[in-house]
Design a protein around this motif. Structure first.
Motif, short mmCIF file in Angstrom:
data_model
loop_
_atom_site.label_atom_id
_atom_site.label_comp_id
_atom_site.label_asym_id
_atom_site.label_seq_id
_atom_site.Cartn_x
_atom_site.Cartn_y
_atom_site.Cartn_z
N VAL A 16 -1.75 -3.48 0.09
CA VAL A 16 -0.98 -4.59 0.65
C VAL A 16 -0.11 -5.11 -0.50
CG1 VAL A 16 -1.08 -6.90 1.63
CG2 VAL A 16 -2.73 -5.18 2.36
N GLN A 17 1.17 -4.74 -0.46
CA GLN A 17 2.04 -5.04 -1.59
C GLN A 17 3.08 -6.08 -1.19
OE1 GLN A 17 3.50 -1.34 -3.22
NE2 GLN A 17 1.45 -0.95 -4.07
N ALA A 18 3.30 -7.01 -2.08
CA ALA A 18 4.27 -8.07 -1.83
C ALA A 18 5.67 -7.49 -1.73
CB ALA A 18 4.20 -9.10 -2.95
N ALA A 19 6.55 -8.23 -1.03
CA ALA A 19 7.94 -7.80 -0.88
C ALA A 19 8.61 -7.55 -2.23
CB ALA A 19 8.71 -8.83 -0.06
N PRO A 20 8.44 -8.44 -3.23
CA PRO A 20 9.09 -8.17 -4.52
C PRO A 20 8.58 -6.90 -5.20
CG PRO A 20 7.74 -10.17 -4.60
CD PRO A 20 7.87 -9.79 -3.17
N VAL A 21 7.31 -6.55 -4.98
CA VAL A 21 6.79 -5.30 -5.55
C VAL A 21 7.50 -4.12 -4.91
CG1 VAL A 21 4.76 -3.79 -5.68
CG2 VAL A 21 4.56 -6.22 -6.27
N ARG A 22 7.62 -4.16 -3.58
CA ARG A 22 8.32 -3.06 -2.90
C ARG A 22 9.76 -2.96 -3.40
NH1 ARG A 22 6.33 -3.45 3.51
NH2 ARG A 22 4.26 -4.30 3.11
N ASN B 97 9.61 -15.76 -10.11
CA ASN B 97 9.30 -17.13 -9.72
C ASN B 97 7.80 -17.33 -9.60
OD1 ASN B 97 9.57 -15.74 -6.84
ND2 ASN B 97 8.34 -17.60 -6.58
N SER B 98 7.34 -18.51 -9.92
CA SER B 98 5.98 -18.93 -9.58
C SER B 98 6.10 -19.89 -8.39
CB SER B 98 5.32 -19.61 -10.80
OG SER B 98 6.14 -20.64 -11.30
N GLY B 99 4.96 -20.30 -7.85
CA GLY B 99 5.00 -21.22 -6.72
C GLY B 99 4.99 -20.56 -5.36
N GLY B 100 4.96 -19.23 -5.33
CA GLY B 100 4.93 -18.52 -4.05
C GLY B 100 4.98 -17.03 -4.30
N ALA B 101 4.06 -16.26 -3.69
CA ALA B 101 3.94 -14.84 -4.00
C ALA B 101 4.88 -13.97 -3.18
CB ALA B 101 2.50 -14.36 -3.77
N ASN B 102 5.47 -14.54 -2.12
CA ASN B 102 6.28 -13.73 -1.20
C ASN B 102 5.54 -12.44 -0.83
OD1 ASN B 102 8.32 -12.92 0.48
ND2 ASN B 102 9.78 -12.39 -1.15
N ALA B 103 4.24 -12.58 -0.56
CA ALA B 103 3.42 -11.45 -0.12
C ALA B 103 2.96 -11.72 1.31
CB ALA B 103 2.20 -11.31 -1.03
N CYS B 104 2.87 -10.69 2.13
CA CYS B 104 2.45 -10.85 3.52
C CYS B 104 3.39 -11.81 4.23
CB CYS B 104 1.00 -11.33 3.61
SG CYS B 104 -0.15 -10.28 2.70
N PRO C 215 -0.10 -1.82 6.39
CA PRO C 215 -0.09 -3.21 5.91
C PRO C 215 0.75 -4.15 6.78
CG PRO C 215 0.32 -1.68 4.10
CD PRO C 215 0.30 -0.85 5.36
N ASP C 216 1.73 -3.59 7.47
CA ASP C 216 2.60 -4.43 8.29
C ASP C 216 2.10 -4.57 9.73
OD1 ASP C 216 4.34 -4.92 6.16
OD2 ASP C 216 5.40 -3.03 6.52
N ARG C 217 0.88 -4.07 9.98
CA ARG C 217 0.32 -4.23 11.33
C ARG C 217 -1.11 -4.81 11.27
NH1 ARG C 217 1.49 -1.53 15.89
NH2 ARG C 217 -0.60 -0.63 15.98
N LEU C 218 -1.42 -5.51 10.20
CA LEU C 218 -2.76 -6.11 10.08
C LEU C 218 -2.79 -7.47 10.77
CD1 LEU C 218 -3.52 -5.35 6.32
CD2 LEU C 218 -4.70 -4.37 8.30
N ASP C 219 -3.87 -7.72 11.52
CA ASP C 219 -4.06 -9.04 12.15
C ASP C 219 -5.35 -9.66 11.61
OD1 ASP C 219 -1.85 -8.49 13.67
OD2 ASP C 219 -2.97 -8.04 15.50
N VAL C 220 -5.32 -10.95 11.37
CA VAL C 220 -6.53 -11.66 10.94
C VAL C 220 -6.68 -12.94 11.76
CG1 VAL C 220 -7.68 -12.86 9.02
CG2 VAL C 220 -6.31 -10.81 8.57
N ALA C 221 -7.86 -13.12 12.31
CA ALA C 221 -8.18 -14.40 12.97
C ALA C 221 -9.31 -15.07 12.21
CB ALA C 221 -8.58 -14.16 14.41
N ILE C 222 -9.21 -16.38 12.07
CA ILE C 222 -10.28 -17.17 11.44
C ILE C 222 -10.77 -18.17 12.46
CG2 ILE C 222 -10.89 -18.69 9.52
CD1 ILE C 222 -8.77 -17.42 7.83
N ASN C 223 -12.05 -18.07 12.78
CA ASN C 223 -12.62 -18.90 13.85
C ASN C 223 -11.73 -18.90 15.10
OD1 ASN C 223 -14.93 -19.41 12.46
ND2 ASN C 223 -14.46 -21.53 11.94
N GLY C 224 -11.23 -17.73 15.44
CA GLY C 224 -10.48 -17.56 16.69
C GLY C 224 -9.00 -17.90 16.61
N VAL C 225 -8.55 -18.42 15.49
CA VAL C 225 -7.12 -18.74 15.33
C VAL C 225 -6.44 -17.60 14.60
CG1 VAL C 225 -5.44 -20.34 14.33
CG2 VAL C 225 -7.62 -21.21 15.25
#
Lengths: 383, 383
Positions: free
Chosen positions: A47-53, A70-77, B318-328
């Protein structure tokens, strides 16, 4: 120090407003040449962040003119929108430094899963471009901090040339790579292939053998840019040694500043049948939460070392394992050796030596203890 | 309840003085027959405690007359002397219950690397033999506790027969097995092969999928003894279902009592290409210290889920992963889904659902959060 220690580089670090705290959060590193050769190593997380790609693609031709971080946000997922954001960061940087976007690497760090505030990022890029200077390396190192308590810089010098670098990383530190952003620069004149070999070799035994918390990041990036501005072409081995020295220095600083850590632990595995065995055993020991808690409590609990060794596939005989803690051989032949109380763990540095007595290979893995402060730091919302 | 719920078994738990605290620390479980069939599953750690080596050999013929268990010392990494101690425990137990030592299993739990105080142990065995009774199951369950805050017992009934059991375990809980001592008994009449199949099947989806802290013990043992005293021979599937029910109950109790835990976390991996993929992903997520800290802080930090998924070799995009936490559904297509704030983590139980969208297989791994209390409990000397 840092990325402007080598000739030919300019850098800056500014407050773009990405972080709520008002701390510096955007950095630029620009290579003024004459060479633009570069190499990079990226996270092995799938699972690679957009900037890595983006950066991986930008590096395909072995050339980089600039790095925007930048820090303050990974721009991942962050989905397709996040990919657009990484591209925009490269385009704005390219415009500001008279380059092309496909020679700009992008590095982001911070919370996963949240889009960046792009207006602030692009304004920040413009501000950083205005602030670029040949002594801006320290500002850049400051601006890439997240939970780092200190900024991290290192330098090594050759005969008429220099390698410098900066790093950030304090959590999600684990092999392959050891979670972080690192930018190294050199004014040596070297082609991309030489840089790539030197960087991969250095990373393999430094950042890749740092394991703070067993968690592998989505954003890890290590870049090496060469300006050639010294006019010197060092022997490949000399350059590799200098790159290794800077990586070792920065890797130590990363572990030394790991989140909540009170102990720096060196796991030295010796007598292994292969280097791969030594690394596997070292990582297993370095990832034992129980051992890391014990060392935090200054308890030389070598049983937790053996239970970690036992989970590996390395060659060893359980009845011939030796363990020394700070030089006291607390375990001999898989059983009690010297009284464990003789091992003094009151200092910050602890060395565990595991002798597999199965060969001549060895490896060192660096980690830290597990503390209530780590839990506290990582249980706060949106850290 | 416990190991005396089934007919034909007697048990006892006494204070032998192995623990400094004066808490009960020695237990006996005796099978009065008529059958003595038994099965066992042991740690896959290659560093195995002396009692594990002994019990494995004792079980080779599928028969056990008694189990002797102690807390207060693991008798692991204790060399040839420790092997002698395990044998002596079996011999003393055999003498006390009119059996032979090769039909006595030995289980020890506590600190690794320290010899047991054998005088106290053998006196304790004699005292426990005197105290054996058909309602001694609860005393036995109490005597095997280490850092457990409660003793753990479970029972399931068939048509005229019963399966009961006890467990201990609160730390060093990780797959293969999930660190613990477990003794199950049944008055069903069943051969060793049927017991073995039922036990292995049940362990695979229960104790083997509990991962509290990623640390695998040197002493894990799960035993199943059948007395045949009910005179009923249930269908193998019925017996297996009852064994599974008791194992599930005990596994839940183990995670519920994990050291320092404030949250019980169920990681449900669905849409996997294979069960092995589902288990690999579930374990990786369950072992993320960062995620476990976040959940402790009631932060639905799904980025830490994805970064753990990304370290596996499972089939996924990686671009088709889904995660739910306590149903959300906080993550959809590998990016932000519903606002994370909608996930309410204030309760003790948390369910994470990871959908790999790559097939029809699934698995559930149970873990808990990482807390300052865990660090505290495991950093005290000689815990």
């Amino acid at each position: 120090m840092s990325v402007t220690a080598a000739l030919g580089f300019r850098a800056a670090g500014v407050t773009a407003g990405i972080k709520d705290s008002g701390a510096p959060d955007l950095a630029l590193v620009v290579n003024r040449g004459p060479s633009r050769a570069a190499a990079g190593v990226f996270t092995s997380n799938r699972v690679q962040a957009a900037p890595v790609r983006w950066s991986r693609a930008a590096l395909a031709d072995g050339r980089l003119t600039a790095v925007v971080l930048n820090s303050g946000g990974a721009n991942a997922c962050t989905g397709p929108g996040g990919a657009d954001d990484a591209r925009l960061m490269a385009e704005h940087t390219a415009r500001a430094v008279d380059g092309t976007s496909d020679e700009v690497a992008v590095c982001s760090t911070g919370l996963i899963g949240v889009r960046l505030p792009m207006n602030r990022v692009t304004d920040g890029i413009a501000a950083a471009a205005d602030a670029l200077s040949s002594d801006g390396g320290e500002d850049a190192a400051v601006a890439i901090r997240t939970t780092d308590s200190v900024h991290k810089m290192a330098v090594a010098t050759g005969d008429g040339w220099t390698v410098g670098g900066m790093a950030k990383g304090a959590g999600m530190l684990a092999p392959g790579l050891a979670t972080m952003l690192v930018v190294l620069t050199t004014d040596a004149d070297a082609g991309a292939a030489v840089l790539d070999a030197a960087l991969r070799d250095a990373v393999r035994t430094t950042f890749d053998r740092v394991d703070s918390d067993g968690c592998m990041s989505t954003n890890d990036t290590v870049l090496l840019l060469a300006s050639g501005a010294s006019g010197v072409t060092p022997a490949a081995a000399d350059l590799a040694a200098a790159v290794l020295a800077v990586c070792e220095d920065l890797a130590r600083q990363l572990i030394g500043d790991a989140e909540g850590a009170s102990k720096e632990i060196e796991v030295a595995v010796v007598g292994a049948a292969s280097e791969a065995d030594a690394v596997e055993v070292g990582r297993s020991v370095a990832r034992s939460n129980l051992l890391k808690c014990a060392l935090h409590g200054e308890d030389p609990n070598w049983g937790r070392v053996l239970s970690a060794v036992g989970t590996t596939s390395a060659v060893f005989d359980p009845d011939r394992l030796d363990v020394a803690i700070n030089g006291v051989q607390v375990c001999r032949d898989g059983a009690e050796g010297e009284p464990r109380d003789r091992a003094d763990l009151s200092g910050r540095r602890i060395t565990l030596t595991v002798d597999l007595r199965s060969g001549d290979s060895s490896a060192v893995i660096r980690t830290n203890d597990l503390t209530a402060a780590y839990v506290h730091e990582n249980s706060a919302y949106s850290s």
